[in-house]
Design a protein around this motif. Structure first.
Motif, PDB file in Angstrom:
ATOM      1  N   PHE A   2      61.957  34.742   0.814  1.00 42.47           N
ATOM      2  CA  PHE A   2      61.160  33.578   1.233  1.00 42.47           C
ATOM      3  C   PHE A   2      59.748  33.616   0.648  1.00 42.47           C
ATOM      4  O   PHE A   2      59.118  34.663   0.611  1.00 42.47           O
ATOM      5  N   CYS A   3      59.316  32.432   0.197  1.00 36.61           N
ATOM      6  CA  CYS A   3      57.940  32.256  -0.291  1.00 36.61           C
ATOM      7  C   CYS A   3      57.440  30.925   0.237  1.00 36.61           C
ATOM      8  O   CYS A   3      58.217  29.986   0.419  1.00 36.61           O
ATOM      9  N   GLU A   4      56.115  30.845   0.452  1.00 39.73           N
ATOM     10  CA  GLU A   4      55.546  29.582   0.936  1.00 39.73           C
ATOM     11  C   GLU A   4      55.555  28.533  -0.159  1.00 39.73           C
ATOM     12  O   GLU A   4      55.514  27.339   0.103  1.00 39.73           O
ATOM     13  N   HIS A   5      55.605  29.000  -1.403  1.00 36.13           N
ATOM     14  CA  HIS A   5      55.368  28.121  -2.539  1.00 36.13           C
ATOM     15  C   HIS A   5      55.935  28.853  -3.749  1.00 36.13           C
ATOM     16  O   HIS A   5      55.983  30.078  -3.735  1.00 36.13           O
ATOM     17  N   ARG A   6      56.391  28.116  -4.761  1.00 37.20           N
ATOM     18  CA  ARG A   6      56.940  28.818  -5.922  1.00 37.20           C
ATOM     19  C   ARG A   6      55.904  28.852  -7.048  1.00 37.20           C
ATOM     20  O   ARG A   6      55.371  27.818  -7.446  1.00 37.20           O
ATOM     21  N   CYS A   7      55.620  30.044  -7.556  1.00 37.69           N
ATOM     22  CA  CYS A   7      54.670  30.175  -8.668  1.00 37.69           C
ATOM     23  C   CYS A   7      55.270  29.552  -9.935  1.00 37.69           C
ATOM     24  O   CYS A   7      56.498  29.533 -10.096  1.00 37.69           O
ATOM     25  N   HIS A   8      54.410  29.105 -10.846  1.00 36.42           N
ATOM     26  CA  HIS A   8      54.882  28.292 -11.982  1.00 36.42           C
ATOM     27  C   HIS A   8      55.823  29.036 -12.933  1.00 36.42           C
ATOM     28  O   HIS A   8      56.545  28.413 -13.701  1.00 36.42           O
ATOM     29  N   TYR A   9      55.780  30.360 -12.904  1.00 42.85           N
ATOM     30  CA  TYR A   9      56.531  31.137 -13.891  1.00 42.85           C
ATOM     31  C   TYR A   9      57.762  31.809 -13.290  1.00 42.85           C
ATOM     32  O   TYR A   9      58.486  32.521 -13.972  1.00 42.85           O
ATOM     33  N   CYS A  10      58.022  31.593 -11.984  1.00 40.07           N
ATOM     34  CA  CYS A  10      58.976  32.438 -11.261  1.00 40.07           C
ATOM     35  C   CYS A  10      60.394  31.868 -11.285  1.00 40.07           C
ATOM     36  O   CYS A  10      60.602  30.698 -10.958  1.00 40.07           O
ATOM     37  N   ASP A  11      61.350  32.714 -11.644  1.00 36.51           N
ATOM     38  CA  ASP A  11      62.757  32.284 -11.544  1.00 36.51           C
ATOM     39  C   ASP A  11      63.565  33.252 -10.671  1.00 36.51           C
ATOM     40  O   ASP A  11      64.778  33.353 -10.805  1.00 36.51           O
ATOM     41  N   PHE A  12      62.878  33.954  -9.768  1.00 34.15           N
ATOM     42  CA  PHE A  12      63.594  34.856  -8.852  1.00 34.15           C
ATOM     43  C   PHE A  12      64.360  34.044  -7.809  1.00 34.15           C
ATOM     44  O   PHE A  12      64.161  32.836  -7.676  1.00 34.15           O
ATOM     45  N   SER A  13      65.178  34.755  -7.043  1.00 32.53           N
ATOM     46  CA  SER A  13      65.858  34.113  -5.919  1.00 32.53           C
ATOM     47  C   SER A  13      64.827  33.908  -4.816  1.00 32.53           C
ATOM     48  O   SER A  13      64.464  34.854  -4.101  1.00 32.53           O
ATOM     49  N   VAL A  14      64.331  32.679  -4.724  1.00 32.92           N
ATOM     50  CA  VAL A  14      63.255  32.354  -3.784  1.00 32.92           C
ATOM     51  C   VAL A  14      63.651  31.113  -3.004  1.00 32.92           C
ATOM     52  O   VAL A  14      64.153  30.140  -3.586  1.00 32.92           O
ATOM     53  N   HIS A  15      63.451  31.154  -1.703  1.00 36.13           N
ATOM     54  CA  HIS A  15      63.698  29.991  -0.848  1.00 36.13           C
ATOM     55  C   HIS A  15      62.354  29.591  -0.246  1.00 36.13           C
ATOM     56  O   HIS A  15      61.722  30.398   0.431  1.00 36.13           O
ATOM     57  N   GLY A  68      61.653  44.058  -1.350  1.00 34.05           N
ATOM     58  CA  GLY A  68      61.033  43.231  -2.394  1.00 34.05           C
ATOM     59  C   GLY A  68      61.308  41.763  -2.142  1.00 34.05           C
ATOM     60  O   GLY A  68      62.002  41.380  -1.194  1.00 34.05           O
ATOM     61  N   GLY A  69      60.753  40.939  -2.996  1.00 36.13           N
ATOM     62  CA  GLY A  69      60.945  39.503  -2.749  1.00 36.13           C
ATOM     63  C   GLY A  69      60.758  38.691  -3.992  1.00 36.13           C
ATOM     64  O   GLY A  69      60.761  39.214  -5.103  1.00 36.13           O
ATOM     65  N   GLY A  70      60.544  37.390  -3.683  1.00 38.70           N
ATOM     66  CA  GLY A  70      60.085  36.816  -2.428  1.00 38.70           C
ATOM     67  C   GLY A  70      58.733  37.375  -1.956  1.00 38.70           C
ATOM     68  O   GLY A  70      58.027  38.019  -2.698  1.00 38.70           O
ATOM     69  N   THR A  71      58.445  37.088  -0.721  1.00 40.37           N
ATOM     70  CA  THR A  71      57.179  37.502  -0.132  1.00 40.37           C
ATOM     71  C   THR A  71      57.429  38.248   1.175  1.00 40.37           C
ATOM     72  O   THR A  71      57.387  37.651   2.259  1.00 40.37           O
ATOM     73  N   PRO A  72      57.707  39.547   1.109  1.00 45.87           N
ATOM     74  CA  PRO A  72      57.968  40.286   2.351  1.00 45.87           C
ATOM     75  C   PRO A  72      56.815  40.222   3.352  1.00 45.87           C
ATOM     76  O   PRO A  72      57.046  40.359   4.559  1.00 45.87           O
ATOM     77  N   SER A  95      54.014  42.813  -1.161  1.00 49.66           N
ATOM     78  CA  SER A  95      53.236  41.860  -0.372  1.00 49.66           C
ATOM     79  C   SER A  95      52.489  40.909  -1.293  1.00 49.66           C
ATOM     80  O   SER A  95      52.267  41.215  -2.465  1.00 49.66           O
ATOM     81  N   ASN A  96      52.133  39.765  -0.717  1.00 47.75           N
ATOM     82  CA  ASN A  96      51.326  38.781  -1.430  1.00 47.75           C
ATOM     83  C   ASN A  96      49.947  38.775  -0.769  1.00 47.75           C
ATOM     84  O   ASN A  96      49.868  38.740   0.469  1.00 47.75           O
ATOM     85  N   PRO A  97      48.878  38.804  -1.554  1.00 48.31           N
ATOM     86  CA  PRO A  97      47.547  38.830  -0.939  1.00 48.31           C
ATOM     87  C   PRO A  97      47.329  37.679   0.041  1.00 48.31           C
ATOM     88  O   PRO A  97      46.544  37.826   0.986  1.00 48.31           O
ATOM     89  N   GLY A 123      49.747  29.495 -10.605  1.00 49.20           N
ATOM     90  CA  GLY A 123      50.282  28.863  -9.388  1.00 49.20           C
ATOM     91  C   GLY A 123      50.319  29.815  -8.213  1.00 49.20           C
ATOM     92  O   GLY A 123      51.113  29.652  -7.286  1.00 49.20           O
ATOM     93  N   ARG A 124      49.434  30.810  -8.221  1.00 52.61           N
ATOM     94  CA  ARG A 124      49.391  31.753  -7.104  1.00 52.61           C
ATOM     95  C   ARG A 124      48.620  31.141  -5.937  1.00 52.61           C
ATOM     96  O   ARG A 124      47.779  30.262  -6.127  1.00 52.61           O
ATOM     97  N   LEU A 125      48.885  31.648  -4.738  1.00 50.20           N
ATOM     98  CA  LEU A 125      48.244  31.094  -3.543  1.00 50.20           C
ATOM     99  C   LEU A 125      46.898  31.749  -3.231  1.00 50.20           C
ATOM    100  O   LEU A 125      46.163  31.243  -2.405  1.00 50.20           O
TER     101      LEU A 125
HETATM  102  S1  SF4 Z   1      55.228  35.031  -4.840  1.00 48.14           S
HETATM  103 FE1  SF4 Z   1      56.540  36.193  -6.274  1.00 48.14          FE
HETATM  104  S2  SF4 Z   1      58.650  35.714  -5.683  1.00 48.14           S
HETATM  105 FE2  SF4 Z   1      57.326  34.167  -4.673  1.00 48.14          FE
HETATM  106  S3  SF4 Z   1      57.324  32.455  -6.109  1.00 48.14           S
HETATM  107 FE3  SF4 Z   1      55.537  33.718  -6.641  1.00 48.14          FE
HETATM  108  S4  SF4 Z   1      56.285  35.143  -8.244  1.00 48.14           S
HETATM  109 FE4  SF4 Z   1      58.090  34.226  -7.237  1.00 48.14          FE
END
Ligand code: SF4
Length: 390
Positions: A21-34, A73-77, A108-110, A145-147
């Motif tokens: 799970f992520c609050e938002h998808r970064c512009h470069y990310c193709d991971f499994s993210v919901h 890992g994630g996603g955003t643990p 973690s995400n800052p 596209g980071r938060l």
């Molecule tokens: S925080 Fe990480 S996993 Fe989530 S969208 Fe951004 S790069 Fe992808």
């Protein structure tokens, strides 16, 4: 797909858990993210426990599992927040984990690693924290596209240290388009100033399905030349080396005693389980992977099915190439006494000597390892070594 036969194979020494799970998808990310404003943590924990139970039954493993490392890992643990304690209780039931000397990493995400979250994770038993800093430049962070901003990254690293994390990693991205003017060396220094003990540097890769990939495809963004990529890679290696960090794998640097044991298990061929959507495992000589999306994963488990999407057993030739990939990406390389090292030295002495002369490779008695210059052309070198018959 042939039947996966795993009864009686040794239990995993490592466990990877994908929190998608992520609050938002970064512009470069193709991971499994919901994308989720509130991560469905309870549902994820239920799925992880169901999947773990399936593995014990499938392989006939007894509890406790012989785990030496766990990696969330994630996603955003960090969206899991204090619920990491519930995961600790689950791991305790299956692996007797918390009381033992297991290395337990969480990413973690800052933007969501607050002081309270860092403290609660340390109390839960997490003892290695990885922070997705990526950059200390606000413009670069916006472009990616980071938060979070640079101050947010510094605050997250300070929160981690205040909570007592002695093993602390910062992820940094390099190889951005020339339009993104950044002071890369200064940013590496900022990570050091923040007191990290480990740095992972990743070259930005462009995946066609991402917003960045579409912009590159349309010609709106021009990716940097190989020279800029190599210069930034070398600059990071130089600055980190000066600070006492060992460059122990293509992308990873650590102060002595702070290497990631979990990743070493991937590289040395140890058995590991991957749980969660898109997670990969290596069990009984088989590569195994799960369905990619969270929705598919949770529905399959809710219906009593297995989320395994595929598996493969490598043949002798494929295993050799894989072994080269994994061993040569580390500073251990192919050590003395390794039959593959001996075979290469006997079969291709001139090729290896020419690479050594070019500064790409070191031959240490009967052991072989790549240098930093060799790591920059690793694809080409491993392909050439893999083609040597035997
Ligand atoms: S925080 Fe990480 S996993 Fe989530 S969208 Fe951004 S790069 Fe992808």
């Amino acid at each position: 797909m042939s039947e996966l036969r795993l009864e009686g194979v040794p239990g995993p020494v490592s466990l990877y858990l994908h929190f998608p799970f992520c609050e938002h998808r970064c512009h470069y990310c193709d991971f499994s993210v919901h994308r989720a404003a509130r991560a469905p943590v309870e549902n994820w924990l239920e799925c992880i426990e169901l999947e773990l139970g399936q593995w014990l039954e499938r392989c006939g493993w007894d509890r406790p599992l012989p785990l030496e490392t766990v990696f969330v890992g994630g996603g955003t643990p960090s969206l899991m927040g204090p619920a990491m304690k519930r995961l600790a209780a689950l791991l305790e039931r299956y692996a007797g984990l918390v009381a033992s000397a297991v290395e337990w990493t969480a990413e973690s995400n800052p933007a969501s690693l607050t002081k309270a979250v860092a403290r609660s994770w340390r109390e839960a038993g997490v003892n290695r924290l990885s922070v997705g800093v990526q950059s200390f430049d606000d413009g670069v962070l916006r472009w990616l596209g980071r938060l979070h901003d640079a101050d947010g990254a510094r605050a997250a690293l300070a929160a981690a240290r205040a909570a007592g994390f002695e093993s602390l990693n910062a992820d940094l991205i390099f190889g951005l388009p020339v339009s993104e003017r950044r002071r890369w060396q200064d940013e590496v220094q900022m990570a050091l100033d923040a007191g990290v003990t480990h740095v992972s540097t990743y070259g930005l890769t462009v995946e066609p399905s991402t917003p960045l990939g579409r912009r590159v495809g349309a010609g709106d963004v021009v990716m940097p030349s190989g020279d800029r990529y190599s210069e930034e890679y070398a600059a990071a290696a130089e600055a980190l080396g000066r600070a006492g960090f060992v460059h122990y794998e293509v992308s990873n640097f650590a102060l002595p005693g702070h290497e990631c044991a979990h990743n070493w298990h991937y590289w040395d061929g140890s058995p590991y389980l991957g749980l969660g959507p898109s997670a990969h495992g290596y069990v009984g000589g088989n590569r195994v992977w799960n369905v990619f999306s969270w929705e598919a994963y949770r529905k399959i488990l809710a219906g009593g099915g297995s989320p395994i999407e595929g598996h493969e057993t490598l043949g002798a030739g494929e295993s050799r190439v894989e072994r080269l990939w994994l061993a040569l990406r580390t500073n251990r390389g192919l050590p003395a006494g390794d039959p593959l090292a001996e075979h290469l030295l006997e079969s291709a002495p001139d090729l290896l000597a020419s690479w050594r002369q070019a500064g790409w490779l070191e031959i240490d008695g009967p052991g072989i390892r790549l240098t930093e210059a060799g790591w920059l052309r690793m694809d080409e070198l491993v392909a050439a070594l893999g083609a040597i018959g035997g």
